[in-house]
Design an enzyme around this catalytic site. Structure first.
Site: not given
Ligand code: 6V0
Length: 333
Positions: A51, A54-55, A105, A137, A165, A168, A192, A247
């Site tokens: 990531d 760092p913390d 988007r 995404n 999907d 669901r 998606h 989510t």
């Protein structure tokens, strides 16, 4: 411990099992739900977390390490440097910029492409034989971006696509029919999200087609009602986000099911984002990625099921493909 009388056990090459390494890039809500589900399902010998913060990254790693007494033995490592992913069998990308209120988007996509430029070439360099599984995404376009930036064959670049999907969809149908979601075979394909296509013509429970009998027994199962259920599948993601902010659990289980099929060579069929040119009338020159039922194994995408679609379903799929391809072309990759 002391070695037994005739010396310490030194494993020979034939005793040594090849260890499985999975990397998760992006230790946010989704990345950590995926990592913890992989851990509990015992799918990897080593998990590397990456990531930019760092913390937070170290905190997440320690929190998971502290569960070691309750879990199968798995080595956990983390670093902000992508080199920690070296030798991965599978790299899962969940890193993503979040949408700023009012942002288009396309602008979000451009920011995520810039992020992928930082991540994907390094992943490919450190793990040239890995499978790449994209979750960030817009997943279909970013799977195309990852394919382009990695230089990997399309069989090794997969987007989590409509696997979630479809789950669901199966859940909603199972609730309606009062059966177990695992007995409901139902696919959503295409993009998606908003323009996903529910393949009503192939929905079955325990191998029995259900649409016709539903339509005969409940007159309310007209086109409008079916579109209402598809819409409910799409909206359920927005509902979760509006209620809890993101989510995580379902995408965690959904991705872990893909990891199991891939690394354990299960050859199960999952609707995932794959290079779809030439399927269902998608032009052969459009390198678009969208979800189709694909057979997954250790080599990645082993094949794509040529499912039967009604003319209307195929038309919707092609419409999805056209919009996605227009997005991809704007990126100039
Ligand atoms: P999040 O909690 O904001 O996590 C994203 C993480 O990425 C953060 O921890 C960032 O620090 C990290 N990050 C940013 N830049 C970098 C970088 N250069 N290198 C490494 N890490 C970086 O978001 P969340 O986890 O909720 O969602 C992640 C992505 O998954 C988003 O794009 C979502 O839209 C997407 N989802 C996709 C789903 C699917 O079905 N495909 C489902 C749910 C969410």
């Amino acid at each position: 411990f002391r070695p037994v009388a005739d010396g310490a056990a030194t494993p020979t090459a034939s005793h040594r099992r090849r260890l499985t390494k999975v990397s998760v890039i992006g230790a946010g809500n989704v990345g950590m739900a995926i990592a913890q589900t992989i851990l509990t399902r015992d799918l990897a010998d080593e998990i590397a977390l990456v990531d930019a913060l760092p913390d937070k990254l170290r905190g997440e790693m320690l929190d998971l390490q502290h569960a070691a007494a309750f879990l199968p033995r798995t080595r956990l490592v983390s670093d902000t440097d992508i080199a920690v992913t070296r030798g991965s069998d599978l790299a899962i990308v969940t890193a993503g910029a979040r949408q700023i209120p009012g942002e288009t988007r396309l602008n979000l996509l451009q920011r995520n492409v810039a992020l992928f430029r930082k991540i994907v070439p390094g992943l490919a360099e450190h793990s040239p034989e890995a499978l790449l599984l994209i979750v960030s995404n817009p997943v279909d376009v970013l799977t195309y971006v990852a394919w382009k930036l990695s230089g990997f064959p399309a069989s090794r670049v997969i987007g989590s696509g409509t696997n979630l999907d479809s789950s669901r969809f199966r859940f909603l149908l199972a609730e309606h029919l009062d059966v177990n979601a695992q007995d409901v075979q139902a696919y959503m394909v295409g993009e998606h999200g908003d323009s996903s296509v529910a393949v009503w013509s192939s929905v079955s429970v325990a191998g029995m087609p259900v649409l016709k009998s539903l339509q005969e027994s409940h007159r309310c199962f007209d086109e409008e009602a079916l579109e209402g259920i598809r819409r409910a599948v799409v909206d359920s993601a927005y509902e979760v986000i509006s209620l809890k902010g993101y989510t995580s659990w379902a995408i965690g289980y959904s991705v872990a099911s893909l990891v199991a099929s891939l690394l354990r060579d299960q050859r199960r069929i999952h609707p995932v984002s794959v290079l779809a040119r030439g399927f269902h009338g998608i032009p052969a020159e459009n390198d678009v990625f969208l979800s189709l039922p694909a057979r997954l194994g250790r080599g990645g995408v082993l094949g794509v099921a040529e499912m039967e679609l009604t003319e209307e379903e195929a038309k919707r799929l092609r419409r999805s493909a056209k919009t996605l391809w227009e997005n991809c072309q704007q990126l100039g990759l």
